[in-house]
Scaffold this motif. Structure first.
Motif, mmCIF file in Angstrom:
data_model
loop_
_atom_site.group_PDB
_atom_site.id
_atom_site.type_symbol
_atom_site.label_atom_id
_atom_site.label_comp_id
_atom_site.label_asym_id
_atom_site.label_seq_id
_atom_site.Cartn_x
_atom_site.Cartn_y
_atom_site.Cartn_z
ATOM 1 N N LYS A 83 0.831 -1.190 0.000
ATOM 2 C CA LYS A 83 0.000 0.000 0.000
ATOM 3 C C LYS A 83 0.878 1.257 0.000
ATOM 4 N N ASP A 84 0.264 2.360 -0.344
ATOM 5 C CA ASP A 84 1.007 3.622 -0.349
ATOM 6 C C ASP A 84 0.070 4.732 0.113
ATOM 7 N N GLY A 85 0.141 5.074 1.379
ATOM 8 C CA GLY A 85 -0.750 6.116 1.873
ATOM 9 C C GLY A 85 -0.319 6.589 3.236
ATOM 10 N N GLU A 86 -0.621 7.838 3.546
ATOM 11 C CA GLU A 86 -0.213 8.400 4.821
ATOM 12 C C GLU A 86 -0.829 7.663 5.996
ATOM 13 N N TYR A 87 -2.078 7.166 5.819
ATOM 14 C CA TYR A 87 -2.742 6.477 6.928
ATOM 15 C C TYR A 87 -1.979 5.223 7.318
ATOM 16 N N ASP A 88 -1.553 4.437 6.314
ATOM 17 C CA ASP A 88 -0.813 3.209 6.603
ATOM 18 C C ASP A 88 0.482 3.518 7.347
ATOM 19 N N GLU A 89 1.198 4.506 6.858
ATOM 20 C CA GLU A 89 2.462 4.868 7.490
ATOM 21 C C GLU A 89 2.236 5.345 8.914
ATOM 22 N N ALA A 90 1.244 6.177 9.110
ATOM 23 C CA ALA A 90 0.972 6.696 10.451
ATOM 24 C C ALA A 90 0.598 5.569 11.401
ATOM 25 N N GLU A 91 -0.248 4.635 10.930
ATOM 26 C CA GLU A 91 -0.664 3.534 11.800
ATOM 27 C C GLU A 91 0.520 2.654 12.163
ATOM 28 N N GLY A 92 1.381 2.390 11.169
ATOM 29 C CA GLY A 92 2.562 1.566 11.445
ATOM 30 C C GLY A 92 3.468 2.211 12.474
ATOM 31 N N LEU A 93 3.701 3.501 12.329
ATOM 32 C CA LEU A 93 4.572 4.203 13.268
ATOM 33 C C LEU A 93 3.918 4.336 14.640
ATOM 34 N N ASP A 94 2.600 4.493 14.654
ATOM 35 C CA ASP A 94 1.893 4.607 15.929
ATOM 36 C C ASP A 94 1.959 3.321 16.735
ATOM 37 N N THR A 95 2.029 2.180 16.067
ATOM 38 C CA THR A 95 2.087 0.908 16.788
ATOM 39 C C THR A 95 3.509 0.553 17.217
ATOM 40 N N GLY A 96 4.486 1.390 16.837
ATOM 41 C CA GLY A 96 5.842 1.186 17.327
ATOM 42 C C GLY A 96 6.896 0.885 16.292
ATOM 43 N N ALA A 97 6.527 0.898 15.005
ATOM 44 C CA ALA A 97 7.530 0.663 13.960
ATOM 45 C C ALA A 97 8.512 1.838 13.909
ATOM 46 N N ASP A 98 9.736 1.544 13.446
ATOM 47 C CA ASP A 98 10.776 2.578 13.382
ATOM 48 C C ASP A 98 10.924 3.174 11.989
ATOM 49 N N ASP A 99 10.537 2.405 10.968
ATOM 50 C CA ASP A 99 10.667 2.891 9.596
ATOM 51 C C ASP A 99 9.658 2.141 8.733
ATOM 52 N N TYR A 100 9.514 2.572 7.491
ATOM 53 C CA TYR A 100 8.426 2.148 6.625
ATOM 54 C C TYR A 100 8.942 2.133 5.193
ATOM 55 N N LEU A 101 8.692 1.054 4.448
ATOM 56 C CA LEU A 101 9.167 0.944 3.073
ATOM 57 C C LEU A 101 8.043 0.369 2.215
ATOM 58 N N THR A 102 7.709 1.064 1.123
ATOM 59 C CA THR A 102 6.609 0.653 0.261
ATOM 60 C C THR A 102 7.107 -0.218 -0.882
ATOM 61 N N LYS A 103 6.431 -1.344 -1.110
ATOM 62 C CA LYS A 103 6.757 -2.222 -2.238
ATOM 63 C C LYS A 103 6.226 -1.603 -3.534
ATOM 64 N N PRO A 104 6.921 -1.823 -4.658
ATOM 65 C CA PRO A 104 8.235 -2.462 -4.764
ATOM 66 C C PRO A 104 9.332 -1.495 -4.331
ATOM 67 N N PHE A 105 10.442 -2.045 -3.835
ATOM 68 C CA PHE A 105 11.528 -1.200 -3.370
ATOM 69 C C PHE A 105 12.855 -1.760 -3.877
ATOM 70 N N SER A 106 13.843 -0.900 -3.901
ATOM 71 C CA SER A 106 15.186 -1.295 -4.318
ATOM 72 C C SER A 106 15.895 -2.014 -3.170
#
Length: 228
Positions: A83-106
């Protein structure tokens, strides 16, 4: 450095595991959130970074991350998602993640993110050079040399050598080396360690008439702090 990958796409997990292993990391893999949670919090392994897909069966990445943080696990977590969206990133960081990478990635970007998380955690991925006599082991460049001679070693050979260097003067068992350098799922012969130690001796000692890696019969190996 030991990494845990939680990814239900088995082909992607295999590619990531192979690439990161080639970079010298020990890599364990879980294909669902329940197994990943158990590996990260209850198997006694201290991971340096956890790479976690958001969409997994059993428990999703948000749930696993939240539970790990609730259990006091502070290992850096890098979340992956298609997925690619601010909501996903915010939720991931709110639950304690340190960083976020959207597929596909290098893969190069993934490596850079892992190194950044390790630096942030305070692990020694910035230049650390062990010197024992004229033997030099550079953990940043994964190179070693004896005097002015560059010694070519594989990623796994270097990982074994660097681990011995980090425990210089101590007797390190084969099992200890396996647990630190090989993957958690490795179920082959423990004597594979002998093969890698033999290769190292052939490269860093025999051509120079030195004896840096000492066998302690029945106990394991010790790196000679005098460099041989």
């Amino acid at each position: 450095m030991r990494l845990l990958i939680m990814e239900d796409e088995k082909r992607l997990a295999e590619v990531l595991s192979g690439g990161l292993s080639a970079e010298g990391y020990a890599v364990d893999v879980a294909h669902d959130g329940v197994t990943g949670l158990d590996m990260a919090s209850r198997n006694g392994i201290d991971y340096d970074v956890i790479i976690m897909d958001i969409m997994m069966p059993g428990l999703n990445g948000y749930q696993v991350c939240e539970r790990l943080r609730g259990e006091g696990v502070r290992t850096p977590i890098l979340m992956l998602t298609a997925k690619d969206g601010e909501y996903d990133e915010a939720e991931g960081l709110d639950t304690g993640a340190d960083d976020y990478l959207t597929k596909p990635f290098s893969f190069i970007v993934l490596l850079a993110r892992i190194r950044a998380l390790l630096r942030r955690r305070g692990e020694s991925v910035s230049p650390v050079v062990y010197r024992f006599g004229d033997l030099e082991i550079d953990t940043a460049t994964k190179r070693c040399r004896r005097g002015s001679s560059e010694i070519v070693v594989t990623a796994k050979e270097f990982a074994v050598l660097a681990y011995l260097a980090s425990r210089v003067g101590e007797v390190v068992s084969k099992l200890d080396i396996l647990e630190r350098v090989w993957d958690f799922g490795y179920d082959g012969d423990v004597n594979i360690v002998e093969v890698y130690v033999s290769n190292l001796r052939r490269k860093i000692d025999s051509p120079f008439g030195t004896s840096s890696i000492v066998t302690v019969r029945g106990a394991g190996y010790r790196l000679n702090g005098q460099g041989g």
